[in-house]
Design a protein around this motif. Structure first.
Motif, short mmCIF file in Angstrom:
data_model
loop_
_atom_site.label_atom_id
_atom_site.label_comp_id
_atom_site.label_asym_id
_atom_site.label_seq_id
_atom_site.Cartn_x
_atom_site.Cartn_y
_atom_site.Cartn_z
N PRO A 113 0.75 -1.26 -0.03
CA PRO A 113 0.18 0.02 0.12
C PRO A 113 0.79 1.41 0.13
O PRO A 113 0.45 2.35 -0.72
CB PRO A 113 -0.98 -0.22 1.12
CG PRO A 113 -0.91 -1.63 1.69
CD PRO A 113 0.30 -2.04 0.93
N SER A 114 1.88 1.20 0.69
CA SER A 114 2.80 2.64 0.96
C SER A 114 3.41 2.79 -0.65
O SER A 114 3.39 3.95 -0.88
CB SER A 114 3.77 2.35 1.81
OG SER A 114 4.68 1.32 1.66
N THR A 164 -2.36 7.72 8.60
CA THR A 164 -3.07 7.04 9.57
C THR A 164 -4.41 6.01 9.11
O THR A 164 -4.89 5.43 9.57
CB THR A 164 -3.75 8.10 10.46
OG1 THR A 164 -4.70 8.81 9.48
CG2 THR A 164 -2.84 9.06 11.26
N ALA A 165 -4.37 6.41 7.50
CA ALA A 165 -5.34 5.27 6.92
C ALA A 165 -4.86 3.93 6.99
O ALA A 165 -3.67 3.65 6.79
CB ALA A 165 -5.20 5.73 5.49
N SER A 166 -5.77 2.99 7.08
CA SER A 166 -5.32 1.67 7.10
C SER A 166 -5.11 1.07 5.76
O SER A 166 -5.35 1.95 4.75
CB SER A 166 -6.69 0.71 7.63
OG SER A 166 -7.75 0.78 6.60
N ASP A 167 -4.24 -0.05 5.48
CA ASP A 167 -4.04 -0.61 4.25
C ASP A 167 -5.27 -0.79 3.57
O ASP A 167 -5.05 -0.46 2.27
CB ASP A 167 -3.15 -1.85 4.54
CG ASP A 167 -1.70 -1.69 5.08
OD1 ASP A 167 -1.26 -0.40 5.22
OD2 ASP A 167 -1.20 -2.80 5.42
N GLU A 168 -6.24 -1.07 4.00
CA GLU A 168 -7.56 -1.55 3.37
C GLU A 168 -7.96 -0.13 2.48
O GLU A 168 -8.31 -0.01 1.26
CB GLU A 168 -8.72 -2.11 4.33
CG GLU A 168 -8.16 -3.58 4.41
CD GLU A 168 -7.22 -3.75 5.95
OE1 GLU A 168 -7.08 -2.78 6.46
OE2 GLU A 168 -6.60 -4.71 5.76
N GLU A 169 -8.00 0.93 3.51
CA GLU A 169 -8.45 2.19 2.84
C GLU A 169 -7.55 2.53 1.75
O GLU A 169 -7.96 3.15 0.66
CB GLU A 169 -8.63 3.23 4.09
CG GLU A 169 -9.60 2.98 4.94
CD GLU A 169 -9.37 4.14 6.00
OE1 GLU A 169 -10.11 4.74 6.59
OE2 GLU A 169 -8.46 3.84 6.82
N VAL A 211 -6.84 9.91 1.43
CA VAL A 211 -5.82 9.05 2.27
C VAL A 211 -4.26 9.61 2.59
O VAL A 211 -4.04 9.63 3.58
CB VAL A 211 -5.65 7.84 1.24
CG1 VAL A 211 -4.38 6.77 2.06
CG2 VAL A 211 -7.03 6.88 1.29
N ARG A 246 -4.04 12.35 5.49
CA ARG A 246 -4.29 11.54 6.74
C ARG A 246 -2.91 11.21 7.22
O ARG A 246 -3.05 10.40 8.16
CB ARG A 246 -5.43 10.58 6.75
CG ARG A 246 -6.65 11.10 6.75
CD ARG A 246 -7.96 10.40 7.08
NE ARG A 246 -7.77 9.15 7.52
CZ ARG A 246 -8.30 7.97 6.71
NH1 ARG A 246 -8.97 8.08 5.48
NH2 ARG A 246 -8.22 6.89 7.16
N HIS A 248 -8.27 0.54 -1.50
CA HIS A 248 -9.45 0.72 -2.10
C HIS A 248 -9.33 1.93 -2.77
O HIS A 248 -10.14 1.96 -3.90
CB HIS A 248 -10.64 0.95 -0.88
CG HIS A 248 -12.02 1.34 -1.36
ND1 HIS A 248 -12.83 0.48 -2.05
CD2 HIS A 248 -12.74 2.57 -1.39
CE1 HIS A 248 -13.95 0.91 -2.39
NE2 HIS A 248 -13.95 2.28 -2.05
#
Length: 191
Positions: free
Chosen positions: A66-67, A120-125, A114, A117, A128
């Motif tokens: 994600p990153s 602070t966003a989750s990997d799922e966010e 995202v 933030r 998505h």
């Protein structure tokens, strides 16, 4: 579709068709680029025989963390900012760059949220938001004038030509403090 191409190019869709030669395609880890040969009634368009289309659809690309997706999507947005905000100015300064006919930048709002933030966003966010993005750039084929070729990897002579061209690009803005300060903001804007 021929209708989308006609709208993006500002030409009539009547009888318009295209071919996408496989040998012109470059499929890399970040995008797919292909030349579209344009025809009307089975004959090449004289004024615009071909264009390039660059397509970045994260859901069609190799998986990554994600990153890394956030970094890559921010990079795609920076490229689009450059094309939309600076191509005209640099062309006016004598830098030869392909004209951009159309840019599609769908889904960036979610990624901007995202990014705002700050981790602070989750990997799922993140996933998505990223998977909802789509970037498409339709640009001039400067090869229509015989001066361009597209390759995934460059040999030394190609690299030297590329470096010379990039030097001309950067020389056009050398010590232009106003433009460079503006670019610091515009080029990396996230949305």
């Amino acid at each position: 579709t021929p209708e989308w191409l006609a709208g993006a190019l500002g030409i009539s869709a009547e009888g318009l068709s295209y071919k996408a030669p496989e040998e012109s395609a470059v499929r890399g880890p970040h995008s797919t680029v292909v030349r579209l040969d344009l025809e009307r009634g089975g004959k090449p368009l004289e004024a615009l025989p071909s264009v390039f289309i660059k397509r970045v659809v994260p859901s069609d690309l190799p998986e990554r963390a994600p990153s890394k997706w956030l970094r890559d999507v921010a990079s795609y947005r920076t490229e689009i900012n450059f094309q939309q905000l600076y191509l005209g100015e640099l062309s006016a300064r004598g830098v030869r760059l392909p004209k951009v006919h159309s840019v599609t930048n769908d889904g960036m709002e979610g990624v901007s949220g995202v990014l705002s933030r700050a981790g602070t966003a989750s990997d799922e966010e993140v996933m998505h938001a990223v998977m909802a993005c789509k970037f498409i750039v339709l640009s001039e084929n400067v090869g229509n004038a015989g001066a361009f070729e597209q390759v995934l990897y460059m040999d030394r002579p190609r690299m030297e030509r590329t470096i010379r061209h990039l030097a001309r690009l950067h020389a056009a803005t050398y010590e232009d403090k106003a433009m460079l300060e503006k670019a610091k903001v515009d080029m990396f804007a996230q949305g």
